[in-house]
Design an enzyme around this catalytic site. Structure first.
Site, PDB file in Angstrom:
ATOM      1  N   PRO A 202      41.324   3.777  76.594  1.00  0.00           N
ATOM      2  CA  PRO A 202      40.190   4.685  76.525  1.00  0.00           C
ATOM      3  C   PRO A 202      40.546   6.145  76.298  1.00  0.00           C
ATOM      4  O   PRO A 202      39.678   6.961  76.031  1.00  0.00           O
ATOM      5  CB  PRO A 202      39.529   4.507  77.895  1.00  0.00           C
ATOM      6  CG  PRO A 202      40.624   4.053  78.795  1.00  0.00           C
ATOM      7  CD  PRO A 202      41.626   3.330  77.947  1.00  0.00           C
ATOM      8  N   HIS A 407      60.384  18.753  68.016  1.00  0.00           N
ATOM      9  CA  HIS A 407      59.123  18.068  68.304  1.00  0.00           C
ATOM     10  C   HIS A 407      57.957  18.786  67.657  1.00  0.00           C
ATOM     11  O   HIS A 407      57.821  20.007  67.789  1.00  0.00           O
ATOM     12  CB  HIS A 407      58.887  17.974  69.821  1.00  0.00           C
ATOM     13  CG  HIS A 407      57.666  17.175  70.149  1.00  0.00           C
ATOM     14  ND1 HIS A 407      56.594  17.686  70.846  1.00  0.00           N
ATOM     15  CD2 HIS A 407      57.327  15.910  69.830  1.00  0.00           C
ATOM     16  CE1 HIS A 407      55.660  16.748  70.964  1.00  0.00           C
ATOM     17  NE2 HIS A 407      56.080  15.665  70.359  1.00  0.00           N
ATOM     18  N   GLU A 478      52.101   7.921  67.070  1.00  0.00           N
ATOM     19  CA  GLU A 478      50.760   7.729  66.481  1.00  0.00           C
ATOM     20  C   GLU A 478      50.900   7.689  64.947  1.00  0.00           C
ATOM     21  O   GLU A 478      50.256   8.443  64.227  1.00  0.00           O
ATOM     22  CB  GLU A 478      49.783   8.836  66.909  1.00  0.00           C
ATOM     23  CG  GLU A 478      49.557   8.907  68.396  1.00  0.00           C
ATOM     24  CD  GLU A 478      50.689   9.582  69.164  1.00  0.00           C
ATOM     25  OE1 GLU A 478      51.136   9.015  70.174  1.00  0.00           O
ATOM     26  OE2 GLU A 478      51.143  10.660  68.742  1.00  0.00           O
ATOM     27  N   GLU A 496      56.587   5.017  66.861  1.00  0.00           N
ATOM     28  CA  GLU A 496      55.940   4.396  68.005  1.00  0.00           C
ATOM     29  C   GLU A 496      55.051   3.287  67.422  1.00  0.00           C
ATOM     30  O   GLU A 496      55.546   2.277  66.954  1.00  0.00           O
ATOM     31  CB  GLU A 496      55.160   5.471  68.768  1.00  0.00           C
ATOM     32  CG  GLU A 496      54.599   5.019  70.086  1.00  0.00           C
ATOM     33  CD  GLU A 496      53.693   6.085  70.692  1.00  0.00           C
ATOM     34  OE1 GLU A 496      53.715   6.241  71.904  1.00  0.00           O
ATOM     35  OE2 GLU A 496      52.933   6.733  69.946  1.00  0.00           O
ATOM     36  N   GLU A 502      55.336   5.272  77.867  1.00  0.00           N
ATOM     37  CA  GLU A 502      54.531   6.317  78.509  1.00  0.00           C
ATOM     38  C   GLU A 502      53.308   5.763  79.236  1.00  0.00           C
ATOM     39  O   GLU A 502      52.845   6.336  80.209  1.00  0.00           O
ATOM     40  CB  GLU A 502      54.093   7.354  77.459  1.00  0.00           C
ATOM     41  CG  GLU A 502      53.213   6.772  76.370  1.00  0.00           C
ATOM     42  CD  GLU A 502      53.090   7.696  75.147  1.00  0.00           C
ATOM     43  OE1 GLU A 502      54.102   8.284  74.755  1.00  0.00           O
ATOM     44  OE2 GLU A 502      51.988   7.810  74.608  1.00  0.00           O
TER      45      GLU A 502
END
Ligand code: NOJ
Ligand code: CA
Length: 699
Positions: A202, A407, A478, A496, A502
């Site tokens: 969610p 990053h 993502e 990923e 995580e």
């Protein structure tokens, strides 16, 4: 030495041989193709109405019964009937190519190919072709639209590719989400798939898909005992494909992810679709060993010295934010990415032979990250927070032999990222940084575009091409799904694209289930490397997350370094949690790049054991993991040099180990074995075993 054996039967050769089997007519029944090893057979057919289908079989066993093909368009007639075969061309191919890094160094690419040129019998008489490549472990096929007066701009509203099933197979699947792959896997019969009600994520940019569809790779076990997996290869300038579940017709159907305006694919001829892939195996482990997906991609485009693309282990100023020990943003007063903290992590890396250090939260913008609708122009990819001296951190890292991993969290505002791409990647080049982790958390801006639609497929490619220019490797979170592009761009190292570690820190549903990774190994992992981020030693996450727990044992956590393949492999826990742990020696020792890999045993959702030989060395590493069932397995070491003695170090579940009550009971045993020995291992519920085998010099 690399040896190539190439036998390529090209068209010109066939033509020289005469038309015998190179140009059969539409109804001579010869539009079939046999895989090089002779087992799998593909048949392509166009019926009297000009409706085309393909089918796949092995001997008398049908694996994929007749399945339809075609397209619908906006502003052009459907392309699903009135097809006529113009020409059929069969060739075969066999080469062995070398990967710069991977699960194995040498990859055999051996297939039989059939290219069918087609044309409509009615106006507008469009021309197109289908190319089938049949391997011993499955099929890839794709459509191509050549340059022609009858077509120019193409607006695809649907691709009508079907994957018809026999019986009611067991399926391992996640919902066909248009934005995120981070779902818990379901295991049901095909007839029981209900993707519209299976929602378990969610908190990010998931899409509530209106129809019953699954994401790929989706893996199946048929009633005849075949293991199948459907996916795609070389997703280039096209929409990602989900598979609609059509229970009435017992088949999956291609359902492409749309643009904001509802069109699925916007193209201009000439263009090809991605390959649609069907992996076929009689042993589940062969799905993992298959190279079908990477083989269906173009060879390496990168030239020159590729030593900047470096497989490595890396730690991160990362887990501490997921544990909420610190934060990404500065305003909280608990900022993690400080110069001082970075140096502490660099010391930890240097002490433990960990080459890379990821530092998240180093740049400005994190105050307006998650949950802000207006995220354009927020992140700045060149400006560090005031308490982070990027030049000093990079310098200190160099002094200690540790490379900083950059990053870039885009917060799913790709236009903002694209505006800064060149400056951001030039900064990396200036600093000598050769790897970046990217992120796309949240719904895409502009609204209505999707992570898995063509608009974003283009974006991800643009980023990859920019990274190539500046000699940077990518670890995308993502992401768009892996489709084997790493063959063409070996700097597309890992991603990923699943529920990663995580989730164990903060997900409302209590983290990843115990059988998560024994499903992942046979589903998501077939697509390519996974940045799952193993290396949690403090599985209970105390004192930060007293109510959460990683739901497997420490021995399993160690085994993941072998089982879940990634050329960038994380050592994810905090230095203070990992330091002094006996299991840390395993992380120091384990390789990240492989000469060869073998799946010793396994069943999707139950257990899996993988053995890998390090590249450039003689050591082997084995990882074995199980679901909530305890297991006794016998490992046959027949892949080792026969008669050679090895020092074997085993990291196994200790007495009373259990994923829930006693996850950290770890026993380390050392003894000698010989190639060809049988070794018994015991896995606790939710457990695993990690084994290092090092040849001893012969007296
Ligand atoms: C989601 C990624 O999966 C995670 O690893 C990262 O820490 C956050 N985004 C922040 O970028
Ligand atoms: Ca994520």
């Amino acid at each position: 030495m690399l040896r190539y054996s190439i036998s390529l039967l090209v068209l010109s050769f066939c033509v020289a041989c005469g038309p015998s089997d190179s140009a059969p007519t539409q109804d001579d029944g010869n539009n079939t193709l046999i895989a090089p090893g002779g087992k799998l057979q593909l048949a392509f057919e166009v019926n009297d109405a000009g409706v085309a289908s393909y089918s796949l079989s092995q001997g008398y066993q049908v694996i994929i019964p007749a399945s339809g093909l075609g397209f619908t368009f906006d502003g052009a007639p459907d392309l699903k009937a009135n097809w006529q075969i113009q020409n059929v061309e069969k060739t075969s191919f066999d080469e062995t190519w070398e990967q710069p890094w991977g699960e194995q160094r040498l990859v055999q690419n051996r297939y039989s190919e059939m290219k069918v040129d087609l044309m409509e019998t009615v106006d507008p008489k469009r021309k197109f072709s289908l190319t089938f490549r049949l391997y011993d472990d499955g099929l890839g096929f794709r459509y191509h639209f050549p340059q022609q007066a009858q077509m120019d701009e193409v607006m695809i509203t649907d691709e009508l590719t079907e994957f018809t099933l026999t019986g009611d197979p067991h399926c391992w699947w996640i919902p066909g989400d248009w934005d995120i792959y981070e779902h818990i896997y379901n295991q049901t019969r095909f007839s029981e798939i209900d993707a519209t009600s299976k929602r378990d994520h969610p908190n990010l940019a998931q899409t509530y898909i209106p129809e019953n569809a699954v994401n790929t790779p989706v893996t199946l076990k048929t009633e005849d005992g075949f293991y199948l997996s459907f996916h795609e290869a070389n997703l280039t300038d096209y929409a990602g494909m989900t598979l609609r579940v059509n229970k009435d017709s017992n088949r999956f159907e291609s359902a492409l992810v749309a643009w904001a305006d509802g069109i699925k694919v916007k193209q201009k001829v000439p263009f090809s679709t991605p390959w649609r892939t069907i992996q076929v195996a009689e042993r589940a482990g062969d799905l993992i060993e298959s190279n079908l997906i990477i083989n269906l991609n173009e060879p390496n485009k990168l030239e020159g010295d590729l030593s900047w693309i470096a497989p490595m282990k890396y730690a991160g100023i990362w887990w501490e934010m997921h544990l909420d020990k610190g934060t990404w943003d500065l305003a909280s007063g608990r900022h993690s990415a400080t110069t001082e903290n970075a140096k502490r992590y660099i010391d930890f890396c240097a002490e433990n032979g960990i080459r890379g250090l990821l530092i998240e939260g180093w740049n400005t913008g994190w105050e307006r990250w998650i949950g802000f609708p207006d995220r354009e122009g927020v992140f700045d990819f060149v400006t560090p927070y005031e308490d982070y001296d990027i030049h000093e951190v990079v310098r200190y890292g160099k002094e200690k032999g540790v490379d900083i991993v950059m990053h870039h969290e885009t917060s799913a505002a790709p236009r903002t990222y694209e505006q800064q791409l060149d400056t951001a990647y030039a900064l990396m080049q200036e600093l000598g940084i050769h790897a970046v982790k990217t992120g796309y958390v949240g719904p895409i801006i502009p609204e209505g575009e999707r992570h898995h639609g063509q608009w974003m497929v283009r974006h991800y490619r643009k980023v990859l091409e920019t990274a190539t220019k500046y000699q940077v490797a990518i670890d995308a979170h993502e992401p768009i799904k892996a489709t084997g592009l790493r063959r063409t761009y070996p700097n597309m190292m890992t991603r990923e694209g699943l529920r990663g570690q995580e989730f164990n820190a903060w997900s409302a549903e209590g983290g990843n289930p115990t059988d998560h990774l024994v499903v992942v190994a046979f589903t998501r992992m077939l697509a390519g490397p996974i940045d799952y981020t193993p290396g949690i030693f403090n599985l209970s996450m105390n004192p930060y997350k007293p109510d959460n727990q990683v739901k497997h044992t420490l021995a399993q956590e160690l085994a993941l370094y072998v089982v879940i393949y990634s050329p960038l492999q994380m050592m994810s826990d905090l230095p203070e949690h990992a330091s002094g742990q006996p299991g840390l020696q395993w992380v120091r020792d384990v390789a990240v790049d492989w000469e060869q890999s073998k799946v010793l045993n396994g069943e999707p959702g139950d257990y899996v054991t993988i053995a890998r030989q390090e590249r450039g060395g003689d050591r082997w590493f084995i990882g074995s993991i199980t679901d909530e069932e305890a297991r006794s397995l016998t490992l046959n070491l027949d892949f080792l040099n026969n008669g050679q003695t090895y020092r074997m170090v085993v990291y196994q579940d200790g007495q009373g180990a259990h994923w829930e009550e006693n996850p950290t009971a770890l026993e380390i045993e050392e003894r000698q074995v010989k190639g060809g020995d049988l070794v018994d291992v015991q896995l606790a519920p939710g457990g695993g075993v990690a084994i290092m085998l090092e040849p001893l010099s012969q007296e």
